[in-house]
Design an enzyme around this catalytic site. Structure first.
Site, PDB file in Angstrom:
ATOM      1  NE  ARG A  36      -4.362  -1.397   1.797  1.00  0.00           N
ATOM      2  CZ  ARG A  36      -5.376  -1.882   2.510  1.00  0.00           C
ATOM      3  NH1 ARG A  36      -5.027  -1.489   3.938  1.00  0.00           N
ATOM      4  NH2 ARG A  36      -6.342  -2.592   2.196  1.00  0.00           N
ATOM      5  CE  LYS A 197     -19.941 -18.041   7.773  1.00  0.00           C
ATOM      6  NZ  LYS A 197     -20.148 -17.450   8.914  1.00  0.00           N
ATOM      7  N   GLY A 354      -8.551  -9.140   0.586  1.00  0.00           N
ATOM      8  CA  GLY A 354      -7.611  -9.624   1.220  1.00  0.00           C
ATOM      9  C   GLY A 354      -6.944 -10.850   1.123  1.00  0.00           C
ATOM     10  N   GLY A 377     -12.659  -4.567   1.527  1.00  0.00           N
ATOM     11  CA  GLY A 377     -13.918  -4.359   1.548  1.00  0.00           C
ATOM     12  C   GLY A 377     -14.639  -3.392   0.454  1.00  0.00           C
TER      13      GLY A 377
HETATM   14  C1  3PG Z   1      -8.573  -1.853   5.169  1.00  0.00           C
HETATM   15  O1  3PG Z   1      -7.501  -2.116   5.471  1.00  0.00           O
HETATM   16  O2  3PG Z   1      -9.353  -2.747   4.483  1.00  0.00           O
HETATM   17  C2  3PG Z   1      -8.751  -0.311   4.810  1.00  0.00           C
HETATM   18  O3  3PG Z   1      -7.957   0.475   5.447  1.00  0.00           O
HETATM   19  C3  3PG Z   1     -10.258  -0.103   5.476  1.00  0.00           C
HETATM   20  O4  3PG Z   1      -9.935  -0.160   7.006  1.00  0.00           O
HETATM   21  P1  3PG Z   1     -11.700  -0.310   7.864  1.00  0.00           P
HETATM   22  O5  3PG Z   1     -12.128  -1.524   7.472  1.00  0.00           O
HETATM   23  O6  3PG Z   1     -11.092  -0.379   9.170  1.00  0.00           O
HETATM   24  O7  3PG Z   1     -12.404   0.632   7.428  1.00  0.00           O
END
Ligand code: 3PG
Ligand code: MG
Length: 395
Positions: A36, A197, A354, A377
């Site tokens: 990142r 899931k 991830g 996310g």
């Molecule tokens: C992540 O690592 O997925 C992002 O930085 C978002 O972090 P968060 O889910 O704590 O908002």
């Protein structure tokens, strides 16, 4: 594209409040994966080249509006300086006196990192006064945090409304790659969706069946689809209560002309552990005392065939229990194949999430993919067809 890029901005002599996502893994005070940080380096370099002063805004962990010393961003200063190749200064707060003083003291060619925005409750509340306090520090807002763009926070959304705004280079690359993979893709498009899931990926599957030509379902989710077809799956992980939903997704896919690929054969074991004794059986013949831990070679061959005819691949989620060998075999074989097609210029491949990135890095395929998203996310929400507040605010 509705947003401006750094190319559209006059930055000379201006303080550029740059939202980055440097929520990176740290162990023993050292960054263990600097991806990142590497991805935002072009943004920092371009702001400096245009005569601007980069002031970095970021969160780290989830301190929930409190000062949590273990979640201070200061630990990242050496890693940032190393990757950027310029001096990086640090301010102990992201608003008020310490931030203002550090901004005025910032020299040409230097970068300033401000302390964790989530130390203030106003950040996650997207509080107007907190946004204004951030805005008071600079003249331009640059959002380079695609992976935090699903959060409507002050530094990801509120600030864009207060200052002239643009996307940074990482944000730009993410948006261009995703647009190319799912917005206006070259067809045929294959989507690979894996993971444990169905319930966490319902919106995703529902959106994809109307957009892609082939939907490969893998991981624990595939078991739920097998159950929906009336297949016995022994002790395999599945969500029996989602079987009806899985059938609805299959009907929707059939109506949209999207072909769903479920594994024809599977690798089963009696224990969930690395090196567990295993066998490959047709998906319809999982022994009652065994569990499915990976897709089999026939399943992989079917995915490869779909990829051979495809122009675009979008991937989220591993095909099996990739974290324990040898149940990473289907994920690795498919990833390697997609990587080779991409390297030959036959396939545009985009992956994110991830676990997905961890799996592709593990197999070594990630380097040859056309684009690997930094987002978890946010990648998922984008694939679900949802508007990301941080992106929308730039428009
Ligand atoms: C992540 O690592 O997925 C992002 O930085 C978002 O972090 P968060 O889910 O704590 O908002
Ligand atoms: Mg997250």
């Amino acid at each position: 594209m509705a947003w401006k890029s750094l190319d559209d901005m006059d930055l000379s002599g201006k303080t550029v409040l740059t939202r980055v996502d440097i929520n990176v893994p740290v162990s023993g005070g050292k960054v263990t994966d600097a991806t990142r940080i590497e991805r935002i380096a072009p943004t920092v370099a371009d702001i400096l080249a245009k005569g601007g002063k980069p002031v970095l805004l970021a969160h780290f962990g989830r301190p929930k509006g409190q000062v949590v010393p273990e979640m201070s961003l200061e630990v990242l200063v050496p890693a940032l300086a190393e990757v950027f190749g310029v001096p990086v200064k640090f301010a102990s707060d992201c608003i008020g006196g310490p931030a203002k003083e550090a901004v005025s003291a910032l020299g040409a060619g230097e970068v300033l990192l401000l302390e964790n925005t989530r130390f203030h409750a106003g950040e996650e509340k997207n509080d107007a006064a907190f946004s204004a306090a951030l805005a008071a520090l600079g003249e331009v807002y640059c959002n380079d945090a695609f992976s935090a763009a699903h959060r409507a926070h002050a530094s990801t959304e509120g600030l864009a409304k207060l200052l002239p705004s643009c996307a940074g280079r990482c944000m730009q690359a993410e948006l261009e790659a995703l647009e190319g993979a799912l917005g206006t893709p070259v067809r045929p498009v294959v989507a690979v969706v894996g993971g444990a899931k169905v319930s966490t990926k319902l919106d995703l599957l529902g959106n994809l069946v109307s957009k892609v030509d082939y939907l490969v379902i893998g991981g624990g989710m595939a078991n739920t689809f097998l159950v929906a077809q009336g297949t016995e799956i022994g002790k395999s992980l599945a969500e029996a209560d989602m079987a009806g939903t899985a059938r609805e997704i299959m009907d929707k896919a059939a109506a949209a002309g999207c072909k769903i690929l479920l594994p024809a054969d599977v690798v089963v074991a009696r224990e969930f552990k690395a090196g567990a004794a295993n066998e490959t059986v047709p998906a319809t013949e999982c022994p009652a005392d065994a569990m499915i831990l990976d897709a089999g070679p026939q399943a992989v061959a079917a995915i490869k065939e779909a990829l051979d005819g495809a122009k675009t691949l979008i991937w989220n989620g591993p095909l099996g229990a990739f974290e324990i060998e040898p149940f990473d075999a289907a994920t690795n074989a498919t990833a390697d194949y997609a990587a080779a097609l991409s390297a030959e210029g036959k396939l545009t491949s985009v992956a994110g999430g991830g676990d997905t990135v961890a799996a592709l890095n593990k197999s070594g395929a990630a380097e040859k993919f056309t684009y690997i998203s930094t987002a978890g996310g946010a990648f998922l929400e984008w694939m679900e067809g949802k508007e990301l507040p941080g992106v929308a605010a730039l428009g």
